[in-house]
Enzyme design. Structure first.
Site, mmCIF file in Angstrom:
data_model
loop_
_atom_site.group_PDB
_atom_site.id
_atom_site.type_symbol
_atom_site.label_atom_id
_atom_site.label_comp_id
_atom_site.label_asym_id
_atom_site.label_seq_id
_atom_site.Cartn_x
_atom_site.Cartn_y
_atom_site.Cartn_z
ATOM 1 N N GLU A 183 -48.582 44.252 -54.359
ATOM 2 C CA GLU A 183 -48.952 43.794 -55.894
ATOM 3 C C GLU A 183 -49.904 42.699 -56.016
ATOM 4 O O GLU A 183 -50.433 42.458 -57.055
ATOM 5 C CB GLU A 183 -47.441 43.523 -56.418
ATOM 6 C CG GLU A 183 -47.448 43.468 -57.757
ATOM 7 C CD GLU A 183 -47.717 44.837 -58.556
ATOM 8 O OE1 GLU A 183 -47.718 45.665 -57.745
ATOM 9 O OE2 GLU A 183 -47.888 44.616 -59.720
ATOM 10 N N HIS A 229 -54.397 48.131 -55.659
ATOM 11 C CA HIS A 229 -53.674 48.813 -54.601
ATOM 12 C C HIS A 229 -54.452 49.687 -53.617
ATOM 13 O O HIS A 229 -54.134 49.764 -52.298
ATOM 14 C CB HIS A 229 -52.645 49.605 -55.240
ATOM 15 C CG HIS A 229 -51.404 48.811 -56.022
ATOM 16 N ND1 HIS A 229 -50.520 48.017 -55.014
ATOM 17 C CD2 HIS A 229 -50.974 48.889 -57.333
ATOM 18 C CE1 HIS A 229 -49.553 47.587 -55.965
ATOM 19 N NE2 HIS A 229 -49.945 48.142 -57.155
ATOM 20 N N HIS A 280 -55.830 47.903 -62.004
ATOM 21 C CA HIS A 280 -54.697 47.596 -61.015
ATOM 22 C C HIS A 280 -54.517 48.371 -60.022
ATOM 23 O O HIS A 280 -54.490 48.002 -58.940
ATOM 24 C CB HIS A 280 -53.314 47.510 -62.135
ATOM 25 C CG HIS A 280 -52.106 47.271 -61.385
ATOM 26 N ND1 HIS A 280 -51.475 46.045 -61.466
ATOM 27 C CD2 HIS A 280 -51.273 48.009 -60.622
ATOM 28 C CE1 HIS A 280 -50.260 46.103 -60.684
ATOM 29 N NE2 HIS A 280 -50.323 47.101 -60.284
ATOM 30 N N GLU A 281 -54.487 49.807 -60.397
ATOM 31 C CA GLU A 281 -54.323 50.666 -58.989
ATOM 32 C C GLU A 281 -55.340 50.699 -57.984
ATOM 33 O O GLU A 281 -55.141 50.782 -56.857
ATOM 34 C CB GLU A 281 -54.023 52.140 -59.735
ATOM 35 C CG GLU A 281 -52.754 52.240 -60.840
ATOM 36 C CD GLU A 281 -51.546 51.853 -60.035
ATOM 37 O OE1 GLU A 281 -51.284 51.790 -58.976
ATOM 38 O OE2 GLU A 281 -50.766 51.587 -60.709
HETATM 39 MG MG MG Z 1 -48.488 47.895 -58.899
#
Ligand code: MG
Length: 498
Positions: free
Chosen positions: A297, A271, A267-268
């Site tokens: 996001e 980003h 997830h990160e």
């Molecule tokens: Mg996030």
């Protein structure tokens, strides 16, 4: 050269100091969450708020405002130059509309409220938090009125987190999502194809082994560890970018349910990739950053859910996992896939699966809207929370800590923030849809560890622009449409109901 107009060049030049202050407070923020000794927080908080005051002063200085006015009168500006004016003007207007003493009061109350929220959650006593939440809601409404709104006071707050987002967008999106997600959830639960629970959730792992696994996964994803990026540890995983060439992510090691640590990394990574792929010509300027929380996001959810929770990625990960985690010796890629994709109605948002997650957000958005207009009172909040929870997701909290007190966000004054999570889920599915048109063998590529072409596509469509275009404009430019909910439903149906 991204910037040619001499007035814009002068403006960008004058704003370098603001960028430098942002750079410093980003590093201070990252440090506070990772390596700072615990008690350092007192002085760090003072330093951060002093920097914030200084930044306000600079953005509101007559010199900057004159330059922006002059810049607006320039002709034949390119998109980057227009982007600079849009972003700087937006900051000036926000700073002008709300009196500094109201901002200071909001910061002070939020800080207190966060402390009392912690105690209230620990003691499972809503009354401890209630008076602070009442103050926050009142002030949030006041700030909305200062900022100005046409259709709903919630509009003004949404816009703080997602430029251009309106209550009617939020209503339209959830109006579409709610019945469809509930129908899909019912079908998944009755078919039993996807497990509600998995035995691997309980098994304990050795954090040192998982640290190696996470590094190897980032290598597979071509994350520039060491040269332009870092992986560290913190209580809550996050990404902090100091600039285009220094982007840092974190994860955590809870000691059980290893997918949580791995999927946080992925997830990160999503980003971080956004920040790393911004056009270098936008470096050290007001538009050298991801444009909004929702678009950001979208990038992280794309990697976490669309790629990270796919069958093909489970095939990539399984040999690596088996090499380091001994307890997996009798598990295969299919087991890992189902372990990564349990689905169940649950109470806690942060633990929700990709099917039910948006229902948790819907609940919060609905409550925020009604609190702002006093349709409901803070007093009634716990009971209404529980009722909505039961109506929407079919589970009822047994206490406040797993109900109305579960999230820190309201205590920090973040009202209007939650919907950006749902936007992220929509943008991720929207990207998948359009990527599949351009790259029909997407899932083959995932299986073959060919991630560069996917990243290149993201760079072209979204990342390289930084904040050049406002979110809706960026989506229109990339995909010919704005936030679109149907792809998310199509994705869920394709994945879970086939
Ligand atoms: Mg996030």
């Amino acid at each position: 050269m991204a910037f040619q107009n001499p007035v814009i060049k002068e403006l960008v030049n004058k704003l370098r100091v603001l960028w430098a202050l942002d750079h410093a407070s980003a590093l201070m923020g990252w440090d506070a969450e990772t390596y700072m000794p615990r008690e350092g927080i007192q002085e760090r908080a003072i330093a951060q708020s002093e920097l914030a005051v200084l930044k306000q002063k600079i953005i509101l200085s007559p010199e900057i405002r004159r330059l922006v006015e002059k810049a607006e009168k320039q002709e034949d500006l390119n998109d980057y130059e227009k982007g600079i004016i849009r972003v700087v003007k937006r900051n000036i207007e926000k700073a002008l509309k709300v009196p500094p003493e109201v901002i200071a009061e909001y910061a002070r109350i939020s800080q207190e409220a966060t402390q009392y929220w912690r105690v209230a959650k620990e003691k499972n006593d809503f009354n401890i938090f209630k008076p602070y939440l009442e103050k926050i809601v009142k002030l949030a409404r006041k700030i909305a009125d200062y900022l100005g709104w046409e259709e709903h006071p919630y509009d003004a707050l949404l816009d703080l987190f997602e430029e251009g987002l309106r209550t009617r967008d939020v209503d339209r999106i959830f109006g579409y999502l709610e019945p469809r997600i509930r129908r899909i959830l019912e079908k998944i639960m009755s078919s039993g194809k996807y497990p509600a629970e998995h035995e691997l959730e309980k098994i304990r792992y050795d954090p040192d082994k998982l640290r190696i696994v996470n590094k190897k996964i980032l290598e597979i994803l071509a994350f520039p560890l060491g040269s332009r990026a870092r992986l560290d540890e913190s209580a809550h995983p996050f990404t902090q970018s100091m600039g285009i060439k220094d982007v840092r992510i974190t994860t955590r090691y809870e000691g059980f349910d290893f997918k949580r640590s791995i999927l946080s990394v992925v997830h990160e990574f999503g980003h971080a990739l956004y920040q790393l792929q911004i056009d270098e010509r936008l470096m050290v300027t007001p538009i050298g950053n991801g444009v909004s929380l929702g678009i950001h996001e979208g990038q992280s959810r794309f990697w976490e859910n669309i790629i990270g929770r796919s069958k093909e990625f489970a095939e990539v990960l399984t040999p690596l996992l088996k090499q380091y985690l001994d307890f997996l010796k009798d598990y295969d890629a299919e087991d890992i896939y189902y372990y990564f994709n349990t689905v169940r109605p649950s109470l806690i948002r942060t633990e929700a699966d990709e099917v039910t997650y948006n229902l948790h957000i819907l609940l919060r958005a609905k409550l925020e809207k009604q609190l702002l207009t006093e349709e409901i009172k803070v007093d009634e909040l716990p009971e209404i929370w529980n009722q909505y929870m039961e109506d929407l997701i079919g589970v009822r909290p047994r206490n406040y800590s797993e109900g109305v007190l579960q999230d820190i966000h309201w205590s920090m004054g973040s009202i209007g923030y939650f919907p950006t999570y749902t936007l992220g889920n929509l943008v991720a599915a929207q990207m998948r849809h359009h990527l599949l048109k351009d790259m029909p063998d997407l899932y083959e590529k995932i299986r073959n560890k060919e991630y560069r072409p996917i990243q290149e596509w993201q760079r072209e469509k979204i990342h390289r622009w930084g904040s050049t275009y406002a979110p809706k404009e960026l989506l229109r430019k990339a995909f010919g449409e704005e936030y679109e909910a149907k792809y998310f439903i199509e994705y869920l149906e394709w994945k879970y109901l086939q």
